[in-house]
Design a protein around this motif. Structure first.
Motif, PDB file in Angstrom:
ATOM      1  N   GLU A  49      40.459 -15.549 -26.290  1.00 19.06           N
ATOM      2  CA  GLU A  49      39.461 -15.230 -25.334  1.00 19.06           C
ATOM      3  C   GLU A  49      38.689 -13.826 -25.253  1.00 19.06           C
ATOM      4  N   GLY A  50      39.848 -13.137 -26.030  1.00 17.09           N
ATOM      5  CA  GLY A  50      39.358 -11.486 -26.205  1.00 17.09           C
ATOM      6  C   GLY A  50      39.360 -10.884 -24.726  1.00 17.09           C
ATOM      7  N   LYS A  51      40.379 -11.396 -23.987  1.00 12.27           N
ATOM      8  CA  LYS A  51      40.570 -10.960 -22.563  1.00 12.27           C
ATOM      9  C   LYS A  51      41.790 -10.385 -22.403  1.00 12.27           C
ATOM     10  N   GLU A  52      42.106  -9.403 -21.460  1.00  6.74           N
ATOM     11  CA  GLU A  52      43.433  -8.738 -21.082  1.00  6.74           C
ATOM     12  C   GLU A  52      44.022  -9.792 -20.217  1.00  6.74           C
ATOM     13  N   TYR A  53      45.506  -9.713 -20.936  1.00  7.28           N
ATOM     14  CA  TYR A  53      46.503 -10.843 -20.085  1.00  7.28           C
ATOM     15  C   TYR A  53      47.207 -10.086 -19.090  1.00  7.28           C
ATOM     16  N   ASP A  54      46.897 -10.508 -17.833  1.00  9.10           N
ATOM     17  CA  ASP A  54      47.975  -9.954 -16.536  1.00  9.10           C
ATOM     18  C   ASP A  54      48.557 -10.863 -15.992  1.00  9.10           C
ATOM     19  N   PRO A  55      49.841 -11.303 -16.362  1.00  9.59           N
ATOM     20  CA  PRO A  55      50.657 -12.543 -15.860  1.00  9.59           C
ATOM     21  C   PRO A  55      50.775 -12.599 -14.380  1.00  9.59           C
ATOM     22  N   SER A  56      50.453 -11.402 -13.574  1.00 10.36           N
ATOM     23  CA  SER A  56      50.724 -11.383 -12.249  1.00 10.36           C
ATOM     24  C   SER A  56      49.356 -12.005 -11.395  1.00 10.36           C
ATOM     25  N   ARG A  57      48.289 -12.421 -12.351  1.00 12.65           N
ATOM     26  CA  ARG A  57      47.168 -13.101 -11.701  1.00 12.65           C
ATOM     27  C   ARG A  57      47.413 -14.584 -11.754  1.00 12.65           C
TER      28      ARG A  57
END
Length: 89
Positions: A49-57
């Motif tokens: 998706e071209g998005k930053e991945y932040d596993p904490s979300r």
């Protein structure tokens, strides 16, 4: 209705039917609907998706497992038919 949505609807209908048929035999059927879970698959989805991945979300996999164990550990006089687990952050 989209293909994925039809598949999800079909799986829910199958679980509901199985629940109805096997209830008299003491079989409990729980449908689990986890939200986005912090996992390698979710990292890949974000990358696509071209998005930053932040596993904490997202939901920790252990939290999903805990919810499922809760459903399995219920006394025999109770059942959870549908279990939706969503990120709480």
């Amino acid at each position: 209705m989209g293909r994925v949505r039809r598949l999800k609807h079909g799986l829910k209908a199958l679980a509901d039917s199985l629940r109805h048929e096997e209830h008299a035999h003491g079989v409990r059927v729980t449908s689990v609907y986890p939200g986005r879970t912090a996992s390698p698959m979710q990292a890949k989805v974000h990358q696509q998706e071209g998005k930053e991945y932040d596993p904490s979300r997202w939901i920790d996999p252990e939290s999903v497992a805990t919810a499922i164990l809760t459903a399995l550990d219920l006394p025999r006089d109770a059942e959870i038919n549908d279990l939706t687990v969503r990120p709480g952050r």
